[in-house]
Design a protein around this motif. Structure first.
Motif, PDB file in Angstrom:
ATOM      1  N   ILE A  63      35.984  31.852 163.418  1.00 20.91           N
ATOM      2  CA  ILE A  63      36.304  33.265 163.585  1.00 20.91           C
ATOM      3  C   ILE A  63      36.679  33.475 165.040  1.00 20.91           C
ATOM      4  O   ILE A  63      36.011  32.968 165.946  1.00 20.91           O
ATOM      5  N   MET A  64      37.776  34.179 165.231  1.00 22.72           N
ATOM      6  CA  MET A  64      38.182  34.549 166.579  1.00 22.72           C
ATOM      7  C   MET A  64      38.054  36.054 166.687  1.00 22.72           C
ATOM      8  O   MET A  64      38.617  36.790 165.879  1.00 22.72           O
ATOM      9  N   ALA A  65      37.316  36.504 167.667  1.00 23.15           N
ATOM     10  CA  ALA A  65      37.133  37.934 167.898  1.00 23.15           C
ATOM     11  C   ALA A  65      37.272  38.194 169.384  1.00 23.15           C
ATOM     12  O   ALA A  65      37.042  37.315 170.205  1.00 23.15           O
ATOM     13  N   HIS A  76      42.001  35.682 162.518  1.00 26.49           N
ATOM     14  CA  HIS A  76      42.000  34.305 161.999  1.00 26.49           C
ATOM     15  C   HIS A  76      40.632  33.798 161.539  1.00 26.49           C
ATOM     16  O   HIS A  76      40.200  32.711 161.909  1.00 26.49           O
ATOM     17  N   THR A  77      39.966  34.582 160.751  1.00 27.58           N
ATOM     18  CA  THR A  77      38.705  34.143 160.169  1.00 27.58           C
ATOM     19  C   THR A  77      39.029  33.264 158.968  1.00 27.58           C
ATOM     20  O   THR A  77      39.776  33.667 158.086  1.00 27.58           O
ATOM     21  N   SER A  78      38.494  32.068 158.947  1.00 30.53           N
ATOM     22  CA  SER A  78      38.764  31.189 157.812  1.00 30.53           C
ATOM     23  C   SER A  78      37.641  30.182 157.619  1.00 30.53           C
ATOM     24  O   SER A  78      36.965  29.791 158.571  1.00 30.53           O
ATOM     25  N   VAL A  79      37.485  29.811 156.359  1.00 28.11           N
ATOM     26  CA  VAL A  79      36.515  28.789 155.955  1.00 28.11           C
ATOM     27  C   VAL A  79      37.278  27.797 155.090  1.00 28.11           C
ATOM     28  O   VAL A  79      38.095  28.191 154.243  1.00 28.11           O
ATOM     29  N   GLY A  87      28.662  31.596 151.919  1.00 21.64           N
ATOM     30  CA  GLY A  87      28.101  32.468 152.937  1.00 21.64           C
ATOM     31  C   GLY A  87      28.495  32.127 154.361  1.00 21.64           C
ATOM     32  O   GLY A  87      28.039  32.774 155.307  1.00 21.64           O
ATOM     33  N   ILE A  88      29.361  31.129 154.545  1.00 25.44           N
ATOM     34  CA  ILE A  88      29.741  30.690 155.886  1.00 25.44           C
ATOM     35  C   ILE A  88      30.561  31.767 156.596  1.00 25.44           C
ATOM     36  O   ILE A  88      30.344  32.058 157.777  1.00 25.44           O
ATOM     37  N   GLY A  89      31.490  32.377 155.888  1.00 29.13           N
ATOM     38  CA  GLY A  89      32.295  33.441 156.479  1.00 29.13           C
ATOM     39  C   GLY A  89      31.437  34.596 156.949  1.00 29.13           C
ATOM     40  O   GLY A  89      31.627  35.125 158.045  1.00 29.13           O
ATOM     41  N   PHE A 122      36.987  39.587 150.467  1.00 27.45           N
ATOM     42  CA  PHE A 122      35.936  39.185 151.402  1.00 27.45           C
ATOM     43  C   PHE A 122      35.591  40.330 152.362  1.00 27.45           C
ATOM     44  O   PHE A 122      34.426  40.691 152.525  1.00 27.45           O
ATOM     45  N   TRP A 123      36.615  40.922 152.987  1.00 26.04           N
ATOM     46  CA  TRP A 123      36.359  41.976 153.971  1.00 26.04           C
ATOM     47  C   TRP A 123      35.795  43.227 153.309  1.00 26.04           C
ATOM     48  O   TRP A 123      34.921  43.893 153.881  1.00 26.04           O
TER      49      TRP A 123
END
Length: 149
Positions: A63-65, A76-79, A87-89, A122-123
């Motif tokens: 995750i980039m924040a 660019h949140t990705s698993v 539950g990783i995300g 997801f969001w």
């Protein structure tokens, strides 16, 4: 499976890029998402970007924040597809939100492509509703090449 999270470092770039390319619905470009572009982002946001690794220390999530000092933004949140629905995300999002809040940020925004159904689900599940009162606009000031997965 044991999941570990840590701050993202530039040395993670090759593995992060491979991960992004494995995830359907990602939208990248050759400038902002290049090693140089990510290096600039990490320099500006050294404590709000995270990676997740499995028990083999293989990178399986990112995750980039960052923030502009007033609002937080998630990018660019990705698993990895083989590690989704575990539950990783959510763990990565919580790490980023906690770090943004520690930096005085009280509200976070993000953009998801409309066609990215799993990303939007997801969001939504994490409490990020769609804003129908906004119009998203952008303008490229340098020529860039889109890279869609």
């Amino acid at each position: 499976m044991t999941i570990q999270t840590r701050l993202m470092e530039l040395q993670d770039y090759d593995d992060v890029y491979k991960l992004w390319m494995s995830c359907e619905g990602m939208g990248l470009n050759n400038l902002d998402d290049s090693r140089e572009g990510i290096s600039r982002f990490l320099q500006r946001n050294p404590d709000t970007c995270f990676v997740a690794t499995n028990s083999d220390t293989k990178l399986i999530g990112v995750i980039m924040a960052g923030s502009d000092g007033r609002r937080g933004y998630i990018y660019h949140t990705s698993v990895h597809p083989n590690s989704q629905k575990m539950g990783i995300g959510k763990i990565l999002v919580n790490e980023a939100l906690k770090s943004l809040q520690q930096n005085g940020i009280n509200k976070v925004a993000l953009v998801v492509f409309e066609k990215n159904e799993s990303g939007n689900q997801f969001w939504e599940k994490l409490g990020f509703p769609i804003r129908y009162d906004l119009v998203y606009r952008n303008k490229a000031i340098a020529e860039m090449i889109r890279i869609d997965t």
